[in-house]
Design an enzyme around this catalytic site. Structure first.
Site, PDB file in Angstrom:
ATOM      1  N   LYS A  60       0.835  -1.202   0.000  1.00  0.00           N
ATOM      2  CA  LYS A  60       0.000   0.000   0.000  1.00  0.00           C
ATOM      3  C   LYS A  60       0.868   1.250   0.000  1.00  0.00           C
ATOM      4  CE  LYS A  60      -0.456  -0.138   5.041  1.00  0.00           C
ATOM      5  NZ  LYS A  60      -1.372  -0.147   6.195  1.00  0.00           N
TER       6      LYS A  60
ATOM      7  N   ARG B 187     -10.870   0.040  14.753  1.00  0.00           N
ATOM      8  CA  ARG B 187     -10.515   0.877  13.614  1.00  0.00           C
ATOM      9  C   ARG B 187     -11.322   0.440  12.390  1.00  0.00           C
ATOM     10  NH1 ARG B 187      -4.371   1.439  11.354  1.00  0.00           N
ATOM     11  NH2 ARG B 187      -4.876  -0.704  10.722  1.00  0.00           N
TER      12      ARG B 187
ATOM     13  N   TYR C  25      17.405  29.601   8.993  1.00  0.00           N
ATOM     14  CA  TYR C  25      16.300  30.316   9.621  1.00  0.00           C
ATOM     15  C   TYR C  25      16.446  30.324  11.140  1.00  0.00           C
ATOM     16  CZ  TYR C  25      13.642  30.331   5.237  1.00  0.00           C
ATOM     17  OH  TYR C  25      13.213  30.541   3.950  1.00  0.00           O
TER      18      TYR C  25
ATOM     19  N   MET D 267      12.504  24.001   3.342  1.00  0.00           N
ATOM     20  CA  MET D 267      11.693  23.281   2.358  1.00  0.00           C
ATOM     21  C   MET D 267      12.544  22.506   1.354  1.00  0.00           C
ATOM     22  SD  MET D 267       8.776  24.679  -0.280  1.00  0.00           S
ATOM     23  CE  MET D 267       7.653  25.192   1.016  1.00  0.00           C
TER      24      MET D 267
END
Length: 345
Positions: free
Chosen positions: A33, A128, A242, A291
């Site tokens: 998956k 679940r 940063y 990022m």
């Protein structure tokens, strides 16, 4: 080239499957998956099929499309989410087997795809997915008349071998399925490692195939090399990144590499700190992960290589996960689309 390289060792993947299979006396399937845990389900599925896997599990019906196209018509592909509204055509056209989770799904399946293979997922205590005991008892005879191919459940705490929840769920699963002449499955990777009481007719390892805990003997499957964009010299007192969170205490050399949280290299890795490796030499990642960029203290290197490694035999998926107080599953499935994926076999 500024693209990081994600190297995927399909031989190691196959060996992990074979070694897990050897621990069982039943069939061993494979969970692929989330696009093969981020490694591309078609490539992963083919390698596992060549290793001997004959049944595969995905999360939702849409995931089964690429896998079926890669594997062809032979192997079984089961869907954990069951038969959702609008799934009938996909299930039929791509020969997918839903694990039905509720009475609603059961009725939908029997009405829209009569005679199509299905399994039933039972809730043994995780709360679940799956039918609870009372619901199952109410519809069991109806389900059995339609010849399910599998009865399954899922363990909540199998990564903690001594946890009482394991025995509790095992007891519940046996009570819900005992005496029925239907194949049963309870164990994923952790359950497989708990021993044969948990194996029944089919085990379905996932994370252990890809080199992750709780399978301590797993071979690493992925390696990540990130290119160096720029190297600069810093004087004592100068800061990096940063928030000025890292300040040089000595004359330092900083390499900026082309990866960041957009690529699944989470800011949270800096909670405990991680390394970038030049061959076997660890270099501290410093400053905040941003990022697209990560900064590395390479002061002690005689020569800075064109690539630094963030994932390897030393700094594995689980080492990175522990640094961020998370799990290897999250690290693997977060690996972004900007990587140049290469496969070795």
């Amino acid at each position: 080239m500024s693209t990081a390289r994600l190297k995927i060792n399909l031989d190691a993947l196959a060996i992990n499957w074979r070694n897990l299979d050897a621990k069982t006396n039943c069939e061993t399937a494979a969970v692929v998956k989330a696009n093969g845990y981020g490694l591309e389900s078609g490539r992963v599925g083919k390698a596992l099929a060549q290793a001997g896997a004959r049944n595969f599990f995905v999360a939702i019906a849409e995931e089964g499309i690429a896998l079926r196209r890669a594997l062809g018509p032979g192997p079984g592909i089961s869907v954990f989410a069951g038969h959702m509204e609008g799934d009938a055509k996909l299930l039929r056209d791509f020969q997918l087997t839903p694990m039905l989770n509720s009475l609603d799904q059961m009725l939908r399946h029997f009405e829209s795809l009569p005679g199509h293979p299905f399994g039933v997922q039972l809730d043994s205590g995780m709360n679940r997915l799956g039918m609870e005991a009372a619901e199952w008892m109410a519809v069991r005879d109806i389900a059995l008349d339609q010849n399910p191919v599998l009865l399954m459940s899922h363990l909540a705490c199998s990564d903690e071998p001594g946890h009482g929840m394991n025995a509790y769920q095992l007891k519940n699963f046996i009570e819900m399925t005992e005496g029925l002449n239907i194949p049963r499955s309870l164990a994923a990777t952790g359950g497989l490692l708990l021993g044969r009481d948990y194996h029944f007719d089919l085990c379905r390892p996932g994370i252990g195939l890809y080199g992750g805990a709780p399978y301590a003997d797993a071979l690493p499957v992925v390696e990540l090399e990130v290119p160096v964009i720029q190297v600069r010299d810093l004087a004592p007192g100068e800061s990096v990144g940063y928030g000025n969170t890292w300040i040089a205490q000595r004359d330092s050399k900083i390499a900026t590499i082309a990866g960041g949280y957009a690529d699944g290299l989470h800011r949270a890795f800096q909670r405990q700190g991680i390394m970038a490796y030049a061959g076997g030499t660890p270099c501290p990642v410093v400053g905040r992960i941003s990022m697209d960029l990560i900064t590395v203290d390479v002061t002690d290197l005689a020569e800075v290589p064109p690539y630094l490694s963030l994932m390897n035999e030393t700094q594995t998926v689980d080492v990175l996960a522990n640094a961020a107080d998370t799990i290897g599953y999250e690290v693997l499935t977060s690996l972004g689309n900007r990587y140049a994926r290469t496969y070795s076999a």
